[in-house]
Each structure stands twice: as structure tokens, then as C-alpha cells.
Design an enzyme around this catalytic site. Sequence first.
Site, mmCIF file in Angstrom:
data_model
loop_
_atom_site.group_PDB
_atom_site.id
_atom_site.type_symbol
_atom_site.label_atom_id
_atom_site.label_comp_id
_atom_site.label_asym_id
_atom_site.label_seq_id
_atom_site.Cartn_x
_atom_site.Cartn_y
_atom_site.Cartn_z
ATOM 1 N N ASP A 56 0.876 -1.190 0.000
ATOM 2 C CA ASP A 56 0.000 0.000 0.000
ATOM 3 C C ASP A 56 0.912 1.238 0.000
ATOM 4 O OD1 ASP A 56 -2.236 1.568 0.066
ATOM 5 O OD2 ASP A 56 -2.876 1.015 2.083
ATOM 6 N N GLN B 188 0.049 11.800 -4.028
ATOM 7 C CA GLN B 188 0.167 11.800 -2.564
ATOM 8 C C GLN B 188 1.558 11.441 -2.092
ATOM 9 O OE1 GLN B 188 -3.250 10.271 -0.216
ATOM 10 N NE2 GLN B 188 -4.018 9.581 -2.186
HETATM 11 N N1 ATP Z 1 -17.077 0.334 -3.680
HETATM 12 C C1 ATP Z 1 -17.200 1.014 -2.535
HETATM 13 N N2 ATP Z 1 -18.378 1.129 -1.917
HETATM 14 C C2 ATP Z 1 -18.526 1.798 -0.773
HETATM 15 N N3 ATP Z 1 -17.514 2.405 -0.133
HETATM 16 C C3 ATP Z 1 -16.303 2.335 -0.684
HETATM 17 C C4 ATP Z 1 -16.071 1.655 -1.900
HETATM 18 N N4 ATP Z 1 -14.767 1.776 -2.205
HETATM 19 C C5 ATP Z 1 -14.206 2.497 -1.212
HETATM 20 N N5 ATP Z 1 -15.112 2.832 -0.284
HETATM 21 C C6 ATP Z 1 -14.893 3.634 0.926
HETATM 22 O O1 ATP Z 1 -14.253 4.853 0.558
HETATM 23 C C7 ATP Z 1 -13.307 5.251 1.510
HETATM 24 C C8 ATP Z 1 -11.940 5.400 0.876
HETATM 25 O O2 ATP Z 1 -11.405 4.128 0.552
HETATM 26 P P1 ATP Z 1 -9.870 3.798 0.754
HETATM 27 O O3 ATP Z 1 -9.415 4.291 2.062
HETATM 28 O O4 ATP Z 1 -9.658 2.362 0.432
HETATM 29 O O5 ATP Z 1 -9.272 4.725 -0.393
HETATM 30 P P2 ATP Z 1 -7.760 4.941 -0.807
HETATM 31 O O6 ATP Z 1 -7.739 4.980 -2.266
HETATM 32 O O7 ATP Z 1 -6.911 3.945 -0.125
HETATM 33 O O8 ATP Z 1 -7.517 6.396 -0.217
HETATM 34 P P3 ATP Z 1 -6.112 7.114 0.126
HETATM 35 O O9 ATP Z 1 -5.530 7.502 -1.185
HETATM 36 O O10 ATP Z 1 -6.484 8.294 0.926
HETATM 37 O O11 ATP Z 1 -5.269 6.115 0.850
HETATM 38 C C9 ATP Z 1 -13.339 4.199 2.586
HETATM 39 O O12 ATP Z 1 -14.195 4.616 3.616
HETATM 40 C C10 ATP Z 1 -13.890 2.993 1.874
HETATM 41 O O13 ATP Z 1 -14.492 2.093 2.754
HETATM 42 MG MG MG Z 2 -5.307 4.154 1.229
#
Ligand code: ATP
Ligand code: MG
Length: 758
Positions: free
Chosen positions: A223, A254
Site C-alpha cells: 500500500d 500523494q
Molecule cells: N465500492 C465502494 N463502496 C462503498 N464504499 C467504498 C467503496 N470503495 C471504497 N469505499 C470507501 O471509501 C473510503 C476510501 O477508501 P480507501 O481508504 O480504500 O481509499 P484509498 O484509495 O486507499 O484512499 P487514500 O488515497 O487516501 O489512501 C473508505 O471509507 C472505503 O471504505
Molecule cells: Mg489508502
Amino acid sequence: MDYLAGLNHSQRAAVEQTEGPVMIVAGAGSGKTRVITYRVAHLIRKGVDPFNILVLTFTNKAAKEMRERIMSVVGQEAKNIWMGTFHSVFARILRVEAELIGYPRNFTIYDTDDTKSLIRAILKEMNLDDKLYNANHVYGRISSAKNNLISPQEYNKNEAIMAEDIANGRPQMGQIYLTYAQRCYRAGAMDFDDLLFKTNVLLNKYPEVLHKYQHQFKYLMVDEYQDTNFSQYLIVKRLAAVNENICVVGDDAQSIYAFRGANIQNILNFQKDYPDVQVFKLEQNYRSTKMIVNAANSVIEKNQNQLEKNVFSENEDGEKIKVARAFSDNEEGKIVAEAITQERALKNLRYKDFAILYRTNAQSRAMEEALRKINVPYKLYGGTSFYQRKEIKDLIAYFRLTFNPNDEEALKRVINYPRRGIGDTTLEKILVAADQQQYRLWDVVVNAQTFLDGRSANAVSNFGLMIQSFQAMAKTNSAFDTAMHIAQHSGILKDLYEDKSVEGLSRYENIQELLNGIKEFSEREDIEEKGLDVFMQDIALLTNDDNDKDPNADTVSMMTIHASKGLEFPVVFIVGLEENLFPSQLSLNSRSELEEERRLFYVAVTRAEKKLHLSYATSRYRWGTLNNCEPSRFLDELNPACLELDFKPRSTVMEAGGNFQSERMAWKQKDTESFSKPKPKVVKTTSILPKAHVPTPGFAPSDTSTLQVGMEVEHERFGFGKVVNLEGNRPDIKATIFFKELGQKQLLLKFAKLRIVQ
Ligand SMILES: Nc1ncnc2c1ncn2[C@@H]1O[C@H](COP(=O)(O)OP(=O)(O)OP(=O)(O)O)[C@@H](O)[C@H]1O
Ligand SMILES: [Mg+2]
């Protein structure tokens, strides 16, 4: 139920593509971390042994949360997944393999303090000016060499590097690095960067070891891949070389750790390294309102160096972003604290729905003070860890010596603490003897009669005998019994007990807290090996966030933006949006550094789910003097349609829809404007906060329905006090309490965390 139902089409495709190299580069909040989490669950559901899965995260906290989610899908099996930060995972592997590369299995991990103290000792021995060879600078140079896999020998042979050091007036840098590495080796110690550097050495030099882990880790996931450095990149590449089941996720927008050697190129080169990589795009942001996503996009598009990405949200439009102007940092704190109380009541939120993010740790003071004043509970993330406190480090130094008597930093730390008549001169003699004869300090200690004379020889040799008795004790006793024995027989408990000052008392209590922790550890049923050596293993890698006793407590979170990566909160405050603070002064010289600050701002903005508040102060104390501040250029860069000003602009242009640029100009001509708010008096301040109270171990709030005037109570943060008055009706009873440290305060009982003492 279909456990993959909570994924959209592209997320699901990425989860189901379990074989071969996979890369997901996508914007914030698009579910990258969610994909990794589901992917691991999916692999296990498909029958992959959790032991064959390696997941590398950026913080221990992230790993813990991910493991819990996976556990909710696949059950207890999730315990066996190899998951954690690079440092913790590879420290664990090095514990098994250390002897191959000449280190004891019980090698010590030197933390930043140990490292700097060793560097200072070396500078002193080499008679170098510690202003020119500043310990932080030397540390940075060595760290960056290691993260680029340049050994001390290679460093000294590399003409370009040497020329650079000479040009910078520091020709001895190579020699310092060499001596530093030798001393760590002699001490059986690795510093943080060594954990990665030595892993590379191990995997490079011992094909059979590489082979073993290549076959063990059939599936690898990383990650926050945009923030890996070269050393981390190479470990991952080596481990994945056989199966090539590697999935990396990240967001180039980021990348915020270049100053620590992170290399954005790793993500850009992934396609070159694995030509058959499957790339998945995630474009929908699930975290934030349309307003926040639009604002974030409007900022990051100002960066020239970035991959094209389209990020959209189908969430509600959301409220505009509120911008507040304060006339001082303290007023900024007040504005934030009041906004939290109001918004909490208005929208029926909990304190833990709020986060305050800042560029530098120093900004937390004004915020903390304001929150305390109106009794808003908060938790500071990323502050000094419990394990970094002096008294804790002292006791742990005895533990370290017990398991690795060659640990020279631990030895120097406690050889005369508590005092036992081994003065600086004697220590100096030991150091010289060791150096001249190429001995380890410990060898000199156990042969003290040969190297020293008279009383000091006896004192040193008794110290050695004491440590040996601890070693014997540790072999057959539980972690707790050993730790208790050491705390008593080293004299630490007695020394702290005799100090009756408030600080002394709290130090004594901290030691008790540590011993309690060890007791809990001794009694755990989920692990087999429970010796003190096992307890000790990763302590140097812990941060205060990992020591979180009650992760569900209802508190406002406060942290630097760097520490907020990957997290999310319904309401976010980004404070201190001022030129020279954010963007930081140091970043203004080059475009690449300014772009990194902008990415940092992007990270901050994208933490917010529902509502974002921005603020700046027009004056602020820095380094003890009051400075005038201008609003940050980042305020200008946000799409003005997303903003709502919480104040009357100073410039008429801005009022007519202009930007902060004009506000800045107006600020420069401030005399032409009248101020509604008084200017703060210029006074030099040191911290005006009283020392934080450390609650008694096991502090738990009492039921206050029986509280009466005259009772003695302990407040979580304000310390001990006496109830002097109670007024009002339940549930709104107000208590007036006279606190020993702080004087009189009025508290609403339903919110105050009080323990009734008697
Ligand atoms: N398909 C989906 N349905 C509902 N909620 C979702 C879905 N995909 C992601 N989320 C929700 O959106 C939010 C952001 O997801 P996540 O933290 O995995 O994003 P990320 O891409 O890792 O963000 P960052 O770049 O900030 O690390 C979380 O609360 C996650 O549970
Ligand atoms: Mg993330």
C-alpha cells in the site's frame, strides 16, 4: 452473502486478478486500500495459506485495521498473514536470519536517539566541530546513503560523493559513516535504515535465504507504494521475482516523503519492471463530497509533474469549504474549538468525527490549549511515544543489556544510573581501552580488574556481575518476573520512588505502567514465546499511536498531515494556511519542493468526508517572536467557487470575488484598513500550559451521580482536585472543582472524566 459485493466493477476486477503483477495508481479515496484488504480476504477464501501472503503498509495502525477487517471476513486465520510496515516485517525476518550476516538474533534496534548519541560520540572522538558536522545532518547523510544501498566502503570509494562532501566542507563524512557502521556492528545493533539495508544484504548474499522467502511469499501487496524508497523497492522486487504475484497501489499525487528518500519513480517505473503488468484504474472517490473532490482536483492540477487522473464523486454535493481568518494562533485555536462544539451539537456528531491537521508539530500547542479551555477531549497522534520517555528508556536499557550485553548505547546510558560511583573519567578509560585493544565495551567491563584500578575497577566489575545475574534470571523466569527483578535490583525503582516531586511520581507511575504491560504480555494466550526478549523485540519501532489503549475513545484527533496519510474523518480542519508555514519556508526555493508541499495539501484536503474547514492567522509566534503572516498561496489555488469566507475580506477586490492574492496585497498595506479586532500585544512567551497530568495507571472515570461537595477527585487531564460546589439539575449538573495544579474550574459533569478518589 457475496463478500465482494462492496466493490465496484474495477475494484472487483483488481481484486480478482490475483495472479501476475498488478498496479493501481488512483486518486485519494478511490478504494485502493479497500482493494488490498478485499484482495487478501479473497486469496484466503480461494484457499491460499495466509502464511504465504505478505502485505506491507505504511503504519502499524493501518496494518492492524486491515487485519481486523480481513478477520471479519475469513476469521482467525487472518492472524497468520504477514502484515506490517517494512521495518516491522523485515525486523522479524532479520531476527531469524541475523547470524548469517554476523549479528546476534537478539540484536538491538537503535532508535533515533541512540543513533544521534552514537554520532555525537564519534564526532567528539574525531575532534570534529559539531556545528559543521551537525548530528542531524550526519544522520541524514548516512541514512540517505543506506537507503540508496551505498555501504560505507562504497561511500568512501565513490569519487562523486567524496567530492560533494569536500565541496560542502565536510571531508570527514565518509570516515564518520565507516566508524558509525563499525560501532553498530560491534554493538550488535541495527538502526532503522539498517533494517532495510541489511535485509538487502541478506537477500543479495544468501541465495538460499532469498529462495526461501520468495517461495514463502507467494503473494505480495504494497500500500502507499508512491512513498517507498530505493531500498524498499529492491526488497520487494527481489522477493517477487519468482512468482511475480505482486500488487502495488498508490497515488503519485500523494507522494510526500521525498525528504526521507521516497522515490516517486518507483511507481512510474513499475511498468518497465513488469512489462506484462495489469493496470487498473479507479476513478470514483467514495470518501468525500463533490465539493471536496472538486476542491482537491483544483489544487493538484497546479502541479506539472503528475499522472493524468480523473477523480469524481457521486456522493452528495456537500457544503462549501469554510475559510476562517484569525488574528493570532491562539484565536485560531479558539475558532476551531468553537466550531467543533457547534458543529457537533448541530449535526449530532461525535468528537471522534473531527480531525485537526497541521503542517508542523509545534502548531498543536495553540490548538490543545483552546480545546482544553472548553473541555473538548482530544488525542494527539505522533507525539513522543511512551517508550521514548527517559525513565522507560533507562529501564529498557537494562533489558537491552541483559539480552545483548554488547549494546554500547544501552551500556553507556546506565553504567552509572542509578549512581554507582562510575564517573565520566572511568567511562572514558573504558572507551579508550576498548578502542585501543579493539575490544567491545562489555569485554572491558567484565575484565575491569585488568584495565582499571582500585575502586572504579570494583564498581565496574560489580556492574558487570549484576548484568550477568540478570542474564541468568532471564533464562528461567517469566518476562514479568525478570523485568520486576531488574527494576528492583538495578536500583531504578528505588531511585524514582525517592523522588517525591510531581515529575518523580509520574515517572514512577510510568515504570509501573511498563511493568503492567509486561505482565499482560506474560499472560497472553495467543502467543507461544513470552520471554522478556520477545517483548523487547520491536519496542524501538513503536510509535505512540501503536500504544493506543482505547482506540474507540470519543476524542478529536490531532496530527500532522504527514501522519494523516490513508486516514479519513467526517470533518477536517486544516490550520495554519500561511506563507512560510504551509508551504513551508524551506520549500520555496525549488519547484519540486513546492510541488511536494502542494501534494501534502492535497493529502490534507482529501482526508475530509463531509466538511472541510481551512484557517490562517495573520500573526503567529514562531521561535518565541511574533510574526506577521500572509495567507497561503494554496488558498488562492483552490477553486473559489468551493469556498465560503467566514470573515469580511480586508481587500475590496477580494470581496468582489477576487482572490487571496489581493488579500495578501491588502495585508501589506494594512495601515489603510481598519481592524475590528484588537492587535495582539507583542510579548515573548514560553509555554503557558501547565505540565500535562499523567492519569494514575488504570484510570477509569467513576459514576459521578454520587459526587458530593468536599470529595477528592482525579480528572483525566487536570489532575487531582477537590469538589467545592455543585449546581444545576441532572443531567446538566455543573461541578466547581479546585485543582491542585490549575486552580478552580467549572465542569459539566456529564462530559468530565472524573475518578472519585475518596
Ligand atoms: N465500492 C465502494 N463502496 C462503498 N464504499 C467504498 C467503496 N470503495 C471504497 N469505499 C470507501 O471509501 C473510503 C476510501 O477508501 P480507501 O481508504 O480504500 O481509499 P484509498 O484509495 O486507499 O484512499 P487514500 O488515497 O487516501 O489512501 C473508505 O471509507 C472505503 O471504505
Ligand atoms: Mg489508502
